[in-house]
Design an enzyme around this catalytic site. Structure first.
Site, PDB file in Angstrom:
ATOM      1  N   TYR A   1      14.040  50.010  25.742  1.00 54.86           N
ATOM      2  CA  TYR A   1      15.299  49.277  25.623  1.00 54.86           C
ATOM      3  C   TYR A   1      15.007  47.787  25.395  1.00 54.86           C
ATOM      4  CZ  TYR A   1      19.840  47.373  26.898  1.00 54.86           C
ATOM      5  OH  TYR A   1      21.028  46.686  26.894  1.00 54.86           O
ATOM      6  N   ASP A   2      14.082  47.257  26.207  1.00 56.88           N
ATOM      7  CA  ASP A   2      13.723  45.847  26.085  1.00 56.88           C
ATOM      8  C   ASP A   2      13.193  45.536  24.686  1.00 56.88           C
ATOM      9  OD1 ASP A   2      14.464  45.511  28.650  1.00 56.88           O
ATOM     10  OD2 ASP A   2      12.438  45.461  29.490  1.00 56.88           O
TER      11      ASP A   2
ATOM     12  N   SER B   1      51.361  45.928  42.475  1.00 56.61           N
ATOM     13  CA  SER B   1      50.470  46.276  43.568  1.00 56.61           C
ATOM     14  C   SER B   1      50.924  47.641  44.122  1.00 56.61           C
ATOM     15  CB  SER B   1      50.528  45.115  44.545  1.00 56.61           C
ATOM     16  OG  SER B   1      50.497  45.541  45.820  1.00 56.61           O
ATOM     17  N   LEU B   2      50.349  48.108  45.199  1.00 59.14           N
ATOM     18  CA  LEU B   2      50.685  49.457  45.685  1.00 59.14           C
ATOM     19  C   LEU B   2      51.220  49.407  47.107  1.00 59.14           C
ATOM     20  CD1 LEU B   2      47.490  51.405  44.580  1.00 59.14           C
ATOM     21  CD2 LEU B   2      49.766  51.668  43.598  1.00 59.14           C
TER      22      LEU B   2
ATOM     23  N   GLU C   1      42.812  59.128  42.694  1.00 52.31           N
ATOM     24  CA  GLU C   1      41.644  58.327  42.298  1.00 52.31           C
ATOM     25  C   GLU C   1      41.107  57.560  43.509  1.00 52.31           C
ATOM     26  OE1 GLU C   1      43.296  55.670  39.398  1.00 52.31           O
ATOM     27  OE2 GLU C   1      44.118  57.312  38.192  1.00 52.31           O
TER      28      GLU C   1
ATOM     29  N   ASP D   1      37.373  49.029  46.170  1.00 57.24           N
ATOM     30  CA  ASP D   1      37.615  47.755  46.829  1.00 57.24           C
ATOM     31  C   ASP D   1      36.875  46.652  46.079  1.00 57.24           C
ATOM     32  OD1 ASP D   1      38.730  46.153  48.655  1.00 57.24           O
ATOM     33  OD2 ASP D   1      37.417  46.700  50.314  1.00 57.24           O
TER      34      ASP D   1
ATOM     35  N   ARG E   1      43.877  39.314  38.257  1.00 53.07           N
ATOM     36  CA  ARG E   1      45.268  39.699  38.488  1.00 53.07           C
ATOM     37  C   ARG E   1      46.120  38.484  38.867  1.00 53.07           C
ATOM     38  NH1 ARG E   1      48.130  41.405  43.184  1.00 53.07           N
ATOM     39  NH2 ARG E   1      50.004  42.515  42.549  1.00 53.07           N
TER      40      ARG E   1
ATOM     41  N   GLU F   1      38.872  47.816  37.943  1.00 52.51           N
ATOM     42  CA  GLU F   1      38.390  47.133  39.131  1.00 52.51           C
ATOM     43  C   GLU F   1      36.926  46.756  38.929  1.00 52.51           C
ATOM     44  OE1 GLU F   1      40.869  46.878  41.212  1.00 52.51           O
ATOM     45  OE2 GLU F   1      40.043  46.385  43.186  1.00 52.51           O
TER      46      GLU F   1
ATOM     47  N   TYR G   1      41.018  52.201  35.199  1.00 55.57           N
ATOM     48  CA  TYR G   1      41.896  53.272  35.670  1.00 55.57           C
ATOM     49  C   TYR G   1      43.322  53.242  35.128  1.00 55.57           C
ATOM     50  CZ  TYR G   1      42.855  49.504  39.005  1.00 55.57           C
ATOM     51  OH  TYR G   1      43.144  48.291  39.566  1.00 55.57           O
TER      52      TYR G   1
ATOM     53  N   LYS H   1      48.805  59.024  42.114  1.00 57.36           N
ATOM     54  CA  LYS H   1      49.738  58.647  41.051  1.00 57.36           C
ATOM     55  C   LYS H   1      50.417  59.889  40.513  1.00 57.36           C
ATOM     56  CE  LYS H   1      46.626  54.930  39.756  1.00 57.36           C
ATOM     57  NZ  LYS H   1      45.658  54.392  38.808  1.00 57.36           N
TER      58      LYS H   1
ATOM     59  N   LYS I   1      45.326  55.075  52.716  1.00 55.95           N
ATOM     60  CA  LYS I   1      44.250  54.231  53.227  1.00 55.95           C
ATOM     61  C   LYS I   1      43.724  54.704  54.565  1.00 55.95           C
ATOM     62  CE  LYS I   1      45.050  49.599  51.868  1.00 55.95           C
ATOM     63  NZ  LYS I   1      44.897  48.327  51.919  1.00 55.95           N
TER      64      LYS I   1
ATOM     65  N   CYS J   1      11.104  25.928  65.012  1.00 52.22           N
ATOM     66  CA  CYS J   1      10.998  27.316  64.552  1.00 52.22           C
ATOM     67  C   CYS J   1      10.651  28.223  65.737  1.00 52.22           C
ATOM     68  CB  CYS J   1       9.923  27.420  63.472  1.00 52.22           C
ATOM     69  SG  CYS J   1       9.475  29.117  63.084  1.00 52.22           S
TER      70      CYS J   1
ATOM     71  N   CYS K   1       6.748  29.466  65.089  1.00 54.10           N
ATOM     72  CA  CYS K   1       5.573  28.583  65.084  1.00 54.10           C
ATOM     73  C   CYS K   1       5.811  27.290  65.858  1.00 54.10           C
ATOM     74  CB  CYS K   1       5.147  28.270  63.651  1.00 54.10           C
ATOM     75  SG  CYS K   1       6.288  27.189  62.798  1.00 54.10           S
TER      76      CYS K   1
ATOM     77  N   CYS L   1       3.413  28.876  58.815  1.00 52.79           N
ATOM     78  CA  CYS L   1       4.141  29.610  59.868  1.00 52.79           C
ATOM     79  C   CYS L   1       3.837  31.105  59.740  1.00 52.79           C
ATOM     80  CB  CYS L   1       5.642  29.360  59.736  1.00 52.79           C
ATOM     81  SG  CYS L   1       6.630  30.402  60.817  1.00 52.79           S
TER      82      CYS L   1
HETATM   83  S1  IVH Z   1      46.637  51.440  40.388  1.00 52.19           S
HETATM   84  C1  IVH Z   1      50.716  50.068  39.502  1.00 52.19           C
HETATM   85  N1  IVH Z   1      44.323  52.574  40.758  1.00 52.19           N
HETATM   86  O1  IVH Z   1      44.204  48.490  44.535  1.00 52.19           O
HETATM   87  C2  IVH Z   1      49.284  50.410  39.559  1.00 52.19           C
HETATM   88  N2  IVH Z   1      44.692  50.459  41.757  1.00 52.19           N
HETATM   89  O2  IVH Z   1      46.729  47.673  46.280  1.00 52.19           O
HETATM   90  C3  IVH Z   1      48.602  49.684  40.606  1.00 52.19           C
HETATM   91  N3  IVH Z   1      42.787  49.564  42.992  1.00 52.19           N
HETATM   92  O3  IVH Z   1      45.331  45.580  43.110  1.00 52.19           O
HETATM   93  C4  IVH Z   1      47.154  49.808  40.607  1.00 52.19           C
HETATM   94  N4  IVH Z   1      41.417  51.241  42.592  1.00 52.19           N
HETATM   95  O4  IVH Z   1      43.071  46.273  42.431  1.00 52.19           O
HETATM   96  C5  IVH Z   1      45.079  51.499  41.017  1.00 52.19           C
HETATM   97  N5  IVH Z   1      42.299  53.679  40.966  1.00 52.19           N
HETATM   98  C6  IVH Z   1      43.064  52.627  41.223  1.00 52.19           C
HETATM   99  C7  IVH Z   1      42.590  51.525  41.987  1.00 52.19           C
HETATM  100  C8  IVH Z   1      43.459  50.454  42.242  1.00 52.19           C
HETATM  101  C9  IVH Z   1      41.553  50.073  43.173  1.00 52.19           C
HETATM  102  C10 IVH Z   1      43.254  48.285  43.547  1.00 52.19           C
HETATM  103  C11 IVH Z   1      43.895  47.394  42.547  1.00 52.19           C
HETATM  104  C12 IVH Z   1      45.189  46.948  43.152  1.00 52.19           C
HETATM  105  C13 IVH Z   1      45.102  47.419  44.548  1.00 52.19           C
HETATM  106  C14 IVH Z   1      46.478  47.898  44.949  1.00 52.19           C
END
Ligand code: IVH
Length: 683
Positions: A37-38, A83-84, A117, A121, A140, A181, A233, A297, A321, A415, A418, A438
């Site tokens: 590859y290199d 967000s969720l 999914e 984090d 974001r 992510e 995702y 979802k 969670k 230290c 030492c 040391c």
């Molecule tokens: S879906 C409307 N899918 O979780 C769709 N989010 O609290 C919203 N995250 O800020 C996001 N893995 O950064 C989605 N498979 C995944 C995810 C994901 C990580 C994070 C994302 C979002 C936070 C939501």
């Protein structure tokens, strides 16, 4: 004018590099060795240097990182980045389902499907592609406006600079915006923090912060050094292509060459899905990256649309969670470790406590500033968290529980090993023991020198390094090559066999590739990556030793701090002496620049797959094959030249037989090498 031939070669190189990059970073299944590859990258760089007019923004050479920015430009998202809502139990999950059911017809309910999914984090990134070209990447931010971090994201190896990654597979849409992510794996995180610590720079509290800090770096060259990974995702916008469901969207992204998590799952039954979520908690610990739960979802986009949003979260999705693993325990003492560069790192001695099934009695405190900022005192009750394999950490004291007997910790001014004075260089968070003699530093230097990513001396680890230093057998790393077997035999636990093994491991290390030696020297700021860049550029220690700061700085990936550190290191008399001692011992100090005329290697052009247990560790067999010009791949195909079969072979043997791929034993492989690659036995 650039000739058509060269133009074609550049294109072919890019195609090949992109493809192998994809195999390595996205599929985790490389087909060629790092060296091959290199070599491709080297050739492309050379041609682009010669013909700069051929450089394109999606060329794989452009991942190195551009100039530092003053600040990030703001970017308006094309649609809000929602967000969720979180649920923490099966009951809450069912309550979510009931809310969904209320808004749908019986017919719609009967057809509901769920995509589950892992919830990675890391840091959300929004990626824009214009006719297949990566043109913009943003964070974001507040969901409406993010920051333009395009230059940094270009350095992320698994992020496609052009889609589709594998050409001709499918067509690129005129416009595509995707969400994913960016994250750092647990292993990479620990390595990064170790390096940060060595450099006297701030360590990161967790992989998420490390990823966020790296993406929001003003200097893309720093980001380029950080091990950032990506999962994609969500299709935010696509033009010229119809997608009906989330599952189809994931498949589409995968086909385009994006990294899509293989653990994503489709369920047609709610209860089955709920059970999966409940059972997943134990799985999550085994993942190589941090996931703080699952995202559920509803699959069908038409139903998603119908359900709509509440506030800034969709009704059609939910995060399942798990509580992070934390416990409260007593902080018994704060002690200090001395690293190989002399950095003093404070750590917590804890009253043992079980966290997630593991007993924890020590935890990191990062550095003195961390202890002061959090006001952590000896005797405090403290909150300790452990996430996966990540080192446990003290996150905060429980101040309400103080009795007044707690003691404020002060960094020692001498230290602990030492006894020499400790200093804190201006602008650094770390304290150092600057006594180069040391014993703690020396032991850590030896340990580093012998470690797997450096000279790889088996049987020489932390304990042995401590012992050799303590007994006065070594005074610098080069002394390892002059060890007296008689003295070793006198050490407790060192028998004939062990001494023999150790000495032959040390002997074998004399012929390691140059980058390993450069890494092993333990020059501040020079880790594995930088060592590889330097070896590729200089091909010998002597050439590197004579390089000026200015010259070093002109190399991509080498900044002023690193350049100065290298020049400083080689200018020291004691270090030059070590180099001479290593040279005298017969340690390899240079490597040939690979040229076309080089004599053919015995396994040139042959591809091997390995199965079963061999007399050597697999990594060694791989090294053996590669150093003789062969390549090793993971799976058997018609292109495989030989399957090397050890004891209790796996299913690869069946496949080889089916495809008529010849099989050989390890001994036959050795013979093949000594005979120059001719023949071998076919079953
Ligand atoms: S879906 C409307 N899918 O979780 C769709 N989010 O609290 C919203 N995250 O800020 C996001 N893995 O950064 C989605 N498979 C995944 C995810 C994901 C990580 C994070 C994302 C979002 C936070 C939501």
């Amino acid at each position: 004018m650039v000739s058509e031939e060269i133009r074609k070669r550049v294109e072919a190189l890019r195609r090949a590099i992109n493809y192998h990059n994809y195999r390595y970073y996205v599929l985790d299944s490389p087909e060629i060795s790092d060296e091959e590859y290199d070599a491709l990258m080297r050739e492309l760089r050379r041609l682009e240097e010669q013909y700069p007019e051929l450089i394109t923004p999606d060329s794989p050479t452009q991942r190195v990182g551009g100039k530092p920015a003053e600040r990030f430009r703001k970017v308006q998202h094309p649609v809000p980045m929602l967000s969720l809502q979180d649920v923490f139990s099966q009951e809450e999950l069912r309550a979510w389902r009931d809310r969904v059911y209320k808004l749908l017809s019986p017919e719609e309910i009967s057809k509901l499907e769920y995509v589950v999914e892992p919830k990675i984090d890391g840091l959300t990134v929004v990626l824009h592609y214009d006719h297949g070209l990566f043109v913009l990447g943003a964070t974001r931010g507040d969901g409406f406006t993010g920051e333009d971090v395009t230059a940094n994201l270009r350095t992320v190896k698994s992020l496609p600079l052009r889609i589709p990654v594998v050409e001709d597979s499918i067509e690129a849409p005129p416009r595509l915006v995707v969400r994913g992510e960016a994250y750092i794996s647990k292993k990479d995180f620990e390595k990064l923090n170790r390096e940060q610590e060595e450099r006297g720079e701030r360590t990161f509290a967790n992989p998420r912060n490390a990823a966020a800090g790296s993406i929001r770096q003003l200097d893309p060259r720093v980001t380029a050094q950080r091990p950032i990974s990506l999962w994609v995702y969500q299709v935010v916008i696509v033009e010229g292509h119809e997608i009906q469901t989330q599952w189809e969207a994931l498949e589409y992204l995968r086909k385009l060459g994006f990294p899509v998590n293989p653990l994503n799952k489709l369920f047609t039954d709610f209860d089955e899905m709920a059970e999966y979520c409940a059972s997943w908690e134990s799985e999550k610990e085994k993942l190589p990256y941090e996931a703080d739960g699952l995202v559920i979802k509803i699959n069908d986009f038409a139903i998603q649309q119908k359900l709509g949003n509440v506030g800034n979260a969709p009704r059609w999705a939910v995060a399942y969670k798990y509580q992070t693993q934390q416990e409260v325990t007593r902080l018994l003492d704060i002690r200090v470790n001395v690293g190989r560069t002399g950095v003093l790192t404070p750590y917590a001695v804890l009253e043992p406590v079980k966290i997630g099934g593991v007993t924890v009695s020590k935890a990191t405190l990062h550095n003195y500033d961390y202890i002061k900022e959090k006001d952590i005192r000896i005797g405090d009750l403290v909150v300790v968290v452990r996430a996966g394999e990540v080192i446990p950490q003290v996150v905060r004291p429980v101040k309400e529980a103080r009795t007044g007997d707690e003691k404020i910790f002060k960094m020692p001014d001498r230290c602990p090993v030492c006894g020499e004075p400790v200093v804190r260089p201006e602008g650094e968070v770390a304290y150092y023991c600057i006594n180069s003699a040391c014993p703690a530093q020396l032991a850590r230097k030896i340990e580093h020198f012998a470690s797997r990513r450096a000279m790889d001396i088996e049987g020489l680890g932390e304990k042995q390094a401590d012992l050799f230093v303590q007994k006065g057998l070594v005074h610098d790393v080069a002394d390892l090559y002059y060890l007296d077997p008689k003295k070793l035999l006198e050490l407790e636990g060192f028998g004939e066999k062990k001494v023999q093994n150790l000495l032959s491991a040390i002997e074998a290390s004399k012929d390691r590739p140059l980058w390993r030696l450069i890494n092993a020297l333990g020059i501040k700021f020079v880790g594995e990556e930088v060592a590889k860049i330097l070896a590729e550029r200089y091909h010998s220690i002597d050439a590197l030793m004579n390089a000026s700061e200015e010259e070093l700085q002109s190399i991509p990936g080498i900044g002023p701090k690193i350049a100065k550190s290298i020049v400083d290191w080689f200018s020291r008399e004691s270090n030059r002496k070590v180099i001479e001692k290593l040279r005298k011992a017969g340690v390899r100090m240079s490597e040939e620049e690979t040229t076309e005329e080089e004599t053919a290697k015995p396994l040139e052009g042959l591809t091997f797959v390995i199965t079963g247990t061999l007399p050597l560790p697999r990594s060694k067999v791989k090294e053996l094959i590669e150093s003789n010009g062969g390549r090793v791949t993971d799976s058997v195909s018609r292109k495989t030249s030989y399957l090397v079969v050890g004891e209790s072979p796996g299913s690869k043997l069946d496949k080889a037989r089916r495809l008529g791929v010849p099989t050989i034993s390890f001994e036959e492989l050795q013979e093949l090498i000594s005979r120059g690659g001719q023949g071998g036995s076919t079953e």
